[in-house]
Design a protein around this motif. Sequence first.
Motif, PDB file in Angstrom:
ATOM      1  N   TYR A 147       0.830  -1.202   0.000  1.00 40.23           N
ATOM      2  CA  TYR A 147       0.000   0.000   0.000  1.00 40.23           C
ATOM      3  C   TYR A 147       0.865   1.252   0.000  1.00 40.23           C
ATOM      4  O   TYR A 147       2.007   1.270   0.475  1.00 40.23           O
ATOM      5  CB  TYR A 147      -0.956   0.013   1.195  1.00 40.23           C
ATOM      6  CG  TYR A 147      -0.305   0.092   2.571  1.00 40.23           C
ATOM      7  CD1 TYR A 147      -0.141   1.324   3.216  1.00 40.23           C
ATOM      8  CD2 TYR A 147       0.122  -1.056   3.228  1.00 40.23           C
ATOM      9  CE1 TYR A 147       0.439   1.398   4.476  1.00 40.23           C
ATOM     10  CE2 TYR A 147       0.699  -1.000   4.480  1.00 40.23           C
ATOM     11  CZ  TYR A 147       0.847   0.231   5.105  1.00 40.23           C
ATOM     12  OH  TYR A 147       1.427   0.299   6.352  1.00 40.23           O
ATOM     13  N   ASN A 148       0.280   2.287  -0.584  1.00 38.68           N
ATOM     14  CA  ASN A 148       0.890   3.621  -0.580  1.00 38.68           C
ATOM     15  C   ASN A 148      -0.238   4.638  -0.484  1.00 38.68           C
ATOM     16  O   ASN A 148      -1.071   4.722  -1.393  1.00 38.68           O
ATOM     17  CB  ASN A 148       1.721   3.851  -1.843  1.00 38.68           C
ATOM     18  CG  ASN A 148       2.205   5.285  -1.981  1.00 38.68           C
ATOM     19  OD1 ASN A 148       1.636   6.057  -2.752  1.00 38.68           O
ATOM     20  ND2 ASN A 148       3.229   5.656  -1.237  1.00 38.68           N
ATOM     21  N   ASN A 149      -0.295   5.346   0.619  1.00 36.42           N
ATOM     22  CA  ASN A 149      -1.339   6.347   0.857  1.00 36.42           C
ATOM     23  C   ASN A 149      -2.745   5.765   0.684  1.00 36.42           C
ATOM     24  O   ASN A 149      -3.635   6.405   0.130  1.00 36.42           O
ATOM     25  CB  ASN A 149      -1.150   7.554  -0.068  1.00 36.42           C
ATOM     26  CG  ASN A 149       0.112   8.336   0.258  1.00 36.42           C
ATOM     27  OD1 ASN A 149       0.596   8.301   1.387  1.00 36.42           O
ATOM     28  ND2 ASN A 149       0.659   9.030  -0.725  1.00 36.42           N
ATOM     29  N   GLU A 150      -2.930   4.548   1.157  1.00 38.83           N
ATOM     30  CA  GLU A 150      -4.245   3.901   1.105  1.00 38.83           C
ATOM     31  C   GLU A 150      -5.074   4.323   2.311  1.00 38.83           C
ATOM     32  O   GLU A 150      -4.530   4.603   3.391  1.00 38.83           O
ATOM     33  CB  GLU A 150      -4.067   2.379   1.097  1.00 38.83           C
ATOM     34  CG  GLU A 150      -5.347   1.577   0.904  1.00 38.83           C
ATOM     35  CD  GLU A 150      -5.985   1.846  -0.438  1.00 38.83           C
ATOM     36  OE1 GLU A 150      -6.841   2.759  -0.499  1.00 38.83           O
ATOM     37  OE2 GLU A 150      -5.641   1.146  -1.417  1.00 38.83           O
ATOM     38  N   ALA A 201       0.632   9.684   7.440  1.00 40.72           N
ATOM     39  CA  ALA A 201       1.416   8.460   7.637  1.00 40.72           C
ATOM     40  C   ALA A 201       1.445   8.011   9.095  1.00 40.72           C
ATOM     41  O   ALA A 201       1.399   6.803   9.378  1.00 40.72           O
ATOM     42  CB  ALA A 201       2.835   8.671   7.116  1.00 40.72           C
ATOM     43  N   SER A 214       4.367   5.637   2.274  1.00 38.15           N
ATOM     44  CA  SER A 214       3.206   6.521   2.405  1.00 38.15           C
ATOM     45  C   SER A 214       3.598   7.820   3.097  1.00 38.15           C
ATOM     46  O   SER A 214       4.362   7.816   4.062  1.00 38.15           O
ATOM     47  CB  SER A 214       2.097   5.831   3.213  1.00 38.15           C
ATOM     48  OG  SER A 214       1.614   4.685   2.555  1.00 38.15           O
ATOM     49  N   ASP A 215       3.067   8.929   2.585  1.00 35.62           N
ATOM     50  CA  ASP A 215       3.377  10.220   3.213  1.00 35.62           C
ATOM     51  C   ASP A 215       2.129  11.046   3.507  1.00 35.62           C
ATOM     52  O   ASP A 215       2.213  12.180   3.950  1.00 35.62           O
ATOM     53  CB  ASP A 215       4.339  11.035   2.342  1.00 35.62           C
ATOM     54  CG  ASP A 215       3.818  11.236   0.918  1.00 35.62           C
ATOM     55  OD1 ASP A 215       2.632  10.964   0.667  1.00 35.62           O
ATOM     56  OD2 ASP A 215       4.617  11.652   0.058  1.00 35.62           O
ATOM     57  N   LYS A 246       8.159  -1.434   6.383  1.00 34.42           N
ATOM     58  CA  LYS A 246       8.014  -0.033   5.987  1.00 34.42           C
ATOM     59  C   LYS A 246       9.209   0.379   5.135  1.00 34.42           C
ATOM     60  O   LYS A 246      10.352   0.339   5.597  1.00 34.42           O
ATOM     61  CB  LYS A 246       7.898   0.875   7.211  1.00 34.42           C
ATOM     62  CG  LYS A 246       7.495   2.314   6.870  1.00 34.42           C
ATOM     63  CD  LYS A 246       7.208   3.113   8.121  1.00 34.42           C
ATOM     64  CE  LYS A 246       6.830   4.546   7.796  1.00 34.42           C
ATOM     65  NZ  LYS A 246       5.563   4.650   7.053  1.00 34.42           N
ATOM     66  N   ASP A 275       4.407  -1.084   3.478  1.00 31.08           N
ATOM     67  CA  ASP A 275       4.111   0.331   3.252  1.00 31.08           C
ATOM     68  C   ASP A 275       5.179   0.899   2.323  1.00 31.08           C
ATOM     69  O   ASP A 275       6.334   1.075   2.715  1.00 31.08           O
ATOM     70  CB  ASP A 275       4.107   1.082   4.584  1.00 31.08           C
ATOM     71  CG  ASP A 275       3.794   2.566   4.428  1.00 31.08           C
ATOM     72  OD1 ASP A 275       3.677   3.034   3.279  1.00 31.08           O
ATOM     73  OD2 ASP A 275       3.697   3.259   5.458  1.00 31.08           O
ATOM     74  N   MET A 331      -1.741   6.166   9.934  1.00 34.07           N
ATOM     75  CA  MET A 331      -1.752   4.853   9.292  1.00 34.07           C
ATOM     76  C   MET A 331      -0.817   3.881  10.016  1.00 34.07           C
ATOM     77  O   MET A 331      -1.174   2.730  10.275  1.00 34.07           O
ATOM     78  CB  MET A 331      -1.358   4.970   7.821  1.00 34.07           C
ATOM     79  CG  MET A 331      -1.267   3.636   7.085  1.00 34.07           C
ATOM     80  SD  MET A 331      -2.819   2.734   7.044  1.00 34.07           S
ATOM     81  CE  MET A 331      -3.523   3.360   5.530  1.00 34.07           C
ATOM     82  N   HIS A 391       9.073   6.145  -1.144  1.00 39.56           N
ATOM     83  CA  HIS A 391       8.232   5.561  -2.187  1.00 39.56           C
ATOM     84  C   HIS A 391       9.112   5.138  -3.366  1.00 39.56           C
ATOM     85  O   HIS A 391       9.465   5.948  -4.222  1.00 39.56           O
ATOM     86  CB  HIS A 391       7.191   6.592  -2.624  1.00 39.56           C
ATOM     87  CG  HIS A 391       6.239   6.082  -3.660  1.00 39.56           C
ATOM     88  ND1 HIS A 391       5.752   4.784  -3.664  1.00 39.56           N
ATOM     89  CD2 HIS A 391       5.665   6.688  -4.751  1.00 39.56           C
ATOM     90  CE1 HIS A 391       4.939   4.626  -4.681  1.00 39.56           C
ATOM     91  NE2 HIS A 391       4.873   5.761  -5.366  1.00 39.56           N
TER      92      HIS A 391
END
Length: 450
Positions: free
Chosen positions: A6-9, A44, A40-41, A65, A37, A47, A69
Amino acid sequence: SVILLYNNEDWSVLLRTAQSVIDRTPDRLLHEIIFVDDGSDFDAQEMDKQVALYAEDRPKVKTVKMPSHLGLMVAKVEGAKVATGDVLVYLDSHCEVNVGWLEPLLQRIEANPNSAAVPIIDSIDATSFQYQSSVFATRGVFGFSLYYAGGAFSDRDKIALANGGVAPLPAMPGGLFAIRRKYFEQIGMYDTGLRIWGGENIELSMKVWRCLNGRVELVPCSRVGHIFRDKGHTFPSGEGLHKNYKRVARVWLDDYYKFFENSFPRAKRFQTGDISEPMKIRHNLECKSMDWFVENVFPDMYIPRSIIAEGLLVSEQTNTCLTTGGVEIASHPGQNPSSAKAKMLRIDHTSDYNYWYFTRQNGGRIVHLGVWIEECLGASRNRGLLVCQCGIGPGSSCTAADVRWEPYEEDPKQLKHVASGQCLTLEGKEPTMATCSASKSQKWRFERHV
């Protein structure tokens, strides 16, 4: 080992994916769930907190993590390095697995340990989040753009799927599949020189089919829902989709690379980077050639043959060239856009929309290799001159007769549409059809005659 990237989910969407895996997978088969992960920013910290709380009382849940990205290829490889299960199952972060989803995938891998097993992917509405079962299975295919596209199965494969059997896929969709961990390691996992998104599914499909006698198969008794949504991908400087596809093309297309380079010249602006490692893997594993792949796996892949001429198609009256207008024609009959108006633009050797092949195939066609499918120059009484689907079956935007051309017998610089008997004509700045004459408006040249 189920690996969720996931990224920014949104947490609720990721939670739905993970919980459906736990609820609908027999405990004896679920070795672990690994959250990866990919930098993600957006919100974050919140999350991270939610994921940590979720993992706290679930010993089978692990977390990874990434420092930034780096893209799903690198993140998937990191997930595989952490995994200890015999089989890796990759899922996107916005899914819901259905009842009995895993057993058919594992059964297929047990039958053929060197295979990638792909479920039928159902749709989850991006607004209502309602699960919607797909009526038709999609055959994963690709052209020389190396973009994944949906194609039709043969009658034989349709019968097999209807009876619960598997069907071969020239290309996997990428996000959802199962593969034996040791085999994945043997074939070098993903090329981590690919960045962010794009091309990794074609690269892996090539590896599986062409190395160590692998197969990519659709398993119809396994179903997973997926939210299809548009998401822009931001690439670091020097990276991009064209670079990813160029990298895959250089390693895997062999002599067919010329079709990629001619039709998608924007890729020339990118360097592939160091490809010595994927080339070494291919050499060491004695992977089969692209010729073998076309002959044995994807015999219906469109390849321009019996070429009369190719290149930019230039009007001698204005020294401008015929283009698709930047429209990317859909691969399925009935999908939009199924056709587009042909346009004239200045000569541009960096455009992905103006390289044509004039071939003797199918009685004579003028073809552009599009992103999703080969695109034909066609004409009909009601619609005039257009770029369309090349008579690919019922519902196609052009019939086989609509896209048939030949050199005009009185002047090879003229192109005659066989069904109408008219010639390709430039009227002002618009390409159209007209009665064949000696007018300069009907004089055209391809850059290269064969």
